[in-house]
Design a protein around this motif. Structure first.
Motif, PDB file in Angstrom:
ATOM      1  N   MET A  22       7.048 -35.499 -17.645  1.00  0.00           N
ATOM      2  CA  MET A  22       7.557 -36.246 -18.788  1.00  0.00           C
ATOM      3  C   MET A  22       7.690 -37.715 -18.382  1.00  0.00           C
ATOM      4  SD  MET A  22       8.495 -35.776 -21.820  1.00  0.00           S
ATOM      5  CE  MET A  22       9.756 -35.231 -22.877  1.00  0.00           C
ATOM      6  N   TYR A  23       7.115 -38.573 -19.182  1.00  0.00           N
ATOM      7  CA  TYR A  23       7.103 -39.988 -18.851  1.00  0.00           C
ATOM      8  C   TYR A  23       7.991 -40.808 -19.774  1.00  0.00           C
ATOM      9  CZ  TYR A  23       3.046 -38.661 -16.061  1.00  0.00           C
ATOM     10  OH  TYR A  23       2.209 -38.093 -15.158  1.00  0.00           O
ATOM     11  N   ALA A  24       9.188 -40.305 -20.024  1.00  0.00           N
ATOM     12  CA  ALA A  24      10.175 -41.065 -20.791  1.00  0.00           C
ATOM     13  C   ALA A  24      11.547 -40.507 -20.453  1.00  0.00           C
ATOM     14  CB  ALA A  24       9.925 -40.949 -22.287  1.00  0.00           C
ATOM     15  N   GLU A  25      12.470 -41.382 -20.095  1.00  0.00           N
ATOM     16  CA  GLU A  25      13.838 -40.944 -19.838  1.00  0.00           C
ATOM     17  C   GLU A  25      14.451 -40.477 -21.153  1.00  0.00           C
ATOM     18  OE1 GLU A  25      15.976 -44.060 -17.888  1.00  0.00           O
ATOM     19  OE2 GLU A  25      14.376 -44.370 -16.441  1.00  0.00           O
ATOM     20  N   PRO A  26      15.414 -39.571 -21.087  1.00  0.00           N
ATOM     21  CA  PRO A  26      16.047 -39.097 -22.324  1.00  0.00           C
ATOM     22  C   PRO A  26      16.579 -40.264 -23.164  1.00  0.00           C
ATOM     23  CG  PRO A  26      16.763 -37.788 -20.452  1.00  0.00           C
ATOM     24  CD  PRO A  26      15.960 -38.935 -19.896  1.00  0.00           C
ATOM     25  N   GLY A  27      16.292 -40.209 -24.439  1.00  0.00           N
ATOM     26  CA  GLY A  27      16.774 -41.231 -25.369  1.00  0.00           C
ATOM     27  C   GLY A  27      15.917 -42.480 -25.454  1.00  0.00           C
ATOM     28  N   ILE A  28      14.986 -42.663 -24.531  1.00  0.00           N
ATOM     29  CA  ILE A  28      14.181 -43.892 -24.524  1.00  0.00           C
ATOM     30  C   ILE A  28      13.248 -43.952 -25.732  1.00  0.00           C
ATOM     31  CG2 ILE A  28      12.354 -45.159 -23.298  1.00  0.00           C
ATOM     32  CD1 ILE A  28      15.123 -45.586 -22.112  1.00  0.00           C
ATOM     33  N   ILE A  29      12.655 -42.824 -26.098  1.00  0.00           N
ATOM     34  CA  ILE A  29      11.756 -42.820 -27.255  1.00  0.00           C
ATOM     35  C   ILE A  29      12.517 -43.256 -28.500  1.00  0.00           C
ATOM     36  CG2 ILE A  29      10.437 -41.326 -28.811  1.00  0.00           C
ATOM     37  CD1 ILE A  29       9.533 -39.797 -26.270  1.00  0.00           C
TER      38      ILE A  29
END
Length: 146
Positions: free
Chosen positions: A1-8
């Protein structure tokens, strides 16, 4: 997964409304064209960045990120993975707040450099898909759409 939680969610909902789409041209058959339409429907200003510097959706195009004469919040990258790292570095140089690498665009070193420079980053995802997912998830949450 290439996004930290909440970043999207943060990039889509809070980062700002000006998105530079690198690789966006007037070719309606390309994925970038459809994603640009979705972003525009969700209130984003979409600025095309392509060597041809074509106008798309009524917005003037620019050959390079550095040519854009106003602030850019998010740089959305529709180029091959081997070219994406240089685009991420340009995004840092122009003071963008976030970088988004489209589905299939992966450069882990660029991801680390961009995050280390203080920008939010998502890789190997599509904002048009994520916008749909956020709407579906948000509708069932307390305080969601009425």
């Amino acid at each position: 997964m290439y996004a930290e939680p909440g970043i999207i969610r943060k990039i889509i909902e809070e980062t700002g409304g000006t998105w530079a789409l690198v690789g966006l041209s007037s070719n309606r058959q390309r994925a970038a064209h459809g994603v640009a339409e979705v972003l525009r429907r969700h209130g984003k200003r979409v600025v095309p960045v392509h060597p041809k510097a074509e106008e798309v959706h009524g917005e003037r195009g620019y050959a390079r990120l550095a040519d854009i004469p106003f602030p850019v919040d998010v740089v959305d990258v529709f180029v091959n993975s081997d070219l994406a790292g240089a685009v991420a570095d340009e995004a840092v140089a122009i003071g963008a707040r976030a970088v988004w690498f489209q589905l299939g665009v992966v450069d882990e070193a660029a991801y680390e450099r961009t995050r280390a420079a203080g920008l939010d980053m998502v890789m190997d995802r599509c904002p048009a898909i994520e916008l749909g997912s956020l709407r579906v998830r948000g509708a069932g949450e307390a305080g969601g759409a009425s």
